[in-house]
Design an enzyme around this catalytic site. Structure first.
Site, PDB file in Angstrom:
ATOM      1  N   CYS A 126       0.806  -1.222   0.000  1.00  0.00           N
ATOM      2  CA  CYS A 126       0.000   0.000   0.000  1.00  0.00           C
ATOM      3  C   CYS A 126       0.841   1.275   0.000  1.00  0.00           C
ATOM      4  O   CYS A 126       0.307   2.364  -0.224  1.00  0.00           O
ATOM      5  CB  CYS A 126      -0.948   0.018   1.192  1.00  0.00           C
ATOM      6  SG  CYS A 126      -2.197  -1.263   1.107  1.00  0.00           S
ATOM      7  N   HIS A 138      -8.659   3.309  -3.509  1.00  0.00           N
ATOM      8  CA  HIS A 138      -7.288   2.973  -3.105  1.00  0.00           C
ATOM      9  C   HIS A 138      -6.676   1.937  -4.047  1.00  0.00           C
ATOM     10  O   HIS A 138      -6.653   0.749  -3.741  1.00  0.00           O
ATOM     11  CB  HIS A 138      -7.320   2.444  -1.672  1.00  0.00           C
ATOM     12  CG  HIS A 138      -5.997   2.000  -1.131  1.00  0.00           C
ATOM     13  ND1 HIS A 138      -4.796   2.536  -1.541  1.00  0.00           N
ATOM     14  CD2 HIS A 138      -5.688   1.045  -0.192  1.00  0.00           C
ATOM     15  CE1 HIS A 138      -3.803   1.934  -0.879  1.00  0.00           C
ATOM     16  NE2 HIS A 138      -4.323   1.027  -0.070  1.00  0.00           N
ATOM     17  N   CYS A 173      -0.428   2.889   6.368  1.00  0.00           N
ATOM     18  CA  CYS A 173      -0.114   1.565   6.881  1.00  0.00           C
ATOM     19  C   CYS A 173       0.232   0.668   5.699  1.00  0.00           C
ATOM     20  O   CYS A 173      -0.097   0.963   4.550  1.00  0.00           O
ATOM     21  CB  CYS A 173      -1.285   0.994   7.664  1.00  0.00           C
ATOM     22  SG  CYS A 173      -2.826   0.859   6.711  1.00  0.00           S
ATOM     23  N   GLY A 223       0.554  -3.607   4.533  1.00  0.00           N
ATOM     24  CA  GLY A 223       0.251  -4.989   4.861  1.00  0.00           C
ATOM     25  C   GLY A 223       1.427  -5.740   5.442  1.00  0.00           C
ATOM     26  O   GLY A 223       2.580  -5.474   5.095  1.00  0.00           O
TER      27      GLY A 223
END
Length: 402
Positions: free
Chosen positions: A90, A357, A387, A389
């Site tokens: 991400c 996203h 954040c 993963g």
């Protein structure tokens, strides 16, 4: 000392995965489109770009080849322009900007492009990647949380830190409201470059799929009609039987939307920009990452942001604008409030819960947006953070030139 400045940015609109305008378009097409427009906006020739660094959350499924290299060729760069694809899931787009800035500062590269791209429609949801998550037996026994779904980790954060369903829904409603207002005010117009595509449309009665002409010229994922009552009526995605959490708070309304898109920026050594009489949007000043427990991966910014600010002698209160990626409302609320970020300086035009996203794109989109919005507000310091993963956080420091 060499400095890495950002002289242009361009992106596609956010396409709704599977049902949106990018549902049948190869990611090379729209990565190349964003890159070509970022190059044109910088006023440089495509051959002057030494390297293209693109982030992608699923690079193994995107093309079969290095998508940064193929996007460079699609954008009109000659074969002498190289390409590098990076993956920090991400945070891949932000990582790409950090890598490009490092090449300029430390390796004497004069001009490097950076950005990110994701086709959730064709890769994650389209069957072009192995959906079987192979686990390593030893690590699975010692740390099974590494393989938790992102939704499960969002439920863990909500349960562990007392983030209620009501608070998540209220946060999500405000994200939708801010994005709707920003769209109405035309605040994304200087980012988005329209793209003509062929879109797959299924007939509801027969199921027959036809290809129709379409133009993606705006973000199509947000829902301006969202109400508190509508959010409250949604059922949790996970409603029990979970291994790690009760699963009663995360819904389709308070989580980021799956979407497709690409963003690109042109970075240049500050002296090179001055020689060309260019007015940079800002400078990329720093980047930091940190690890956290995989089962609460959403709170990664709580660890990455202090590390970034400490290294640059700054405090949270010194930052004028924040972009904290809205993977889930639970992790956004906890991270924002734990860090002590003023909501008035935070995701001022909404975030991923509203706009979507595309994993590899998001960090690059946020860098471009914070530069343009910061210029409008005459801000100086911006932070992009998210954040990641498996239990990480990433944060980038941008000096905005107003």
């Amino acid at each position: 000392m060499r400095e890495a400045v950002i002289v242009s940015t361009a992106r596609t609109g956010m396409g709704k995965s599977l049902k949106g305008r990018l549902n049948a378009t190869h990611p090379i097409t729209y990565a190349g489109h964003a890159l070509a427009h970022a190059i044109a906006r910088a006023g440089i020739a495509p051959g002057e770009v030494e390297d293209v660094v693109l982030g992608s959350g699923h690079p193994e499924g995107a093309t079969g080849y290095d998508i940064a290299r193929t996007a460079a060729l699609k954008a009109g760069c000659p074969v002498t322009t190289s390409g590098l694809t990076v993956n920090r899931f991400c945070s891949s787009g932000l990582q790409a900007v950090a890598v490009a800035a490092g090449r300029i500062r430390n390796e004497d590269a004069p001009i490097v492009a950076a950005g990110g791209v994701e086709s959730i429609s064709l890769v994650q949801l389209g069957g072009h990647m192995n959906r079987h998550h192979l686990t390593e037996p030893g690590l699975m026994a010692a740390k099974p949380e590494v393989w938790m779904s992102m939704i499960e980790t969002a439920e863990v954060v909500a349960d562990r830190y007392g983030v209620t369903r009501e608070a998540q829904d209220a946060y999500s409603l405000e994200s939708q409201r801010r994005t709707a207002q920003a769209q109405a005010d035309g605040l994304f117009a200087d980012e988005i470059v329209p793209l003509a595509v062929k879109m797959a449309v299924a007939d509801k009665a027969s199921g027959q799929v036809s290809m129709v002409d379409a133009v993606l010229d705006r973000d199509e994922c947000n829902r301006p009609e969202t109400t508190a009552e509508g959010l409250a009526s949604l059922k949790p995605v996970l409603s029990g039987g979970m291994r790690y959490a009760a699963g009663q708070t995360v819904t389709a309304g308070n989580a980021s939307q799956q979407s497709d898109g690409a963003a690109a920026l042109i970075l240049m050594e500050a002296g090179e920009a001055a020689r060309r009489d260019l007015r940079p949007l800002g400078a990329f000043r720093g980047f930091a990452v940190a690890g956290c427990e995989p089962d609460e991966m959403g709170i990664g910014p709580v660890f990455a942001v202090p590390r970034l600010l400490e290294r640059h002698g700054l405090k949270v209160q010194d930052i004028d604008l924040w972009e904290l990626n809205e993977a889930f409302a639970s992790q956004c609320l906890y991270s924002r409030d734990k860090l002590g970020i003023d909501p008035a300086k935070y995701n001022v035009n909404g975030g991923a819960i509203a706009v979507g996203h595309p994993y590899g794109m998001t960090g690059a989109r946020c860098v471009g947006h914070i530069l343009l919005e910061g210029r409008r507000r005459r801000a100086k310091w911006g932070v992009v953070t998210m954040c990641v993963g498996s239990g990480m956080g990433a944060a980038g420091l941008i000096e905005i030139y107003s």
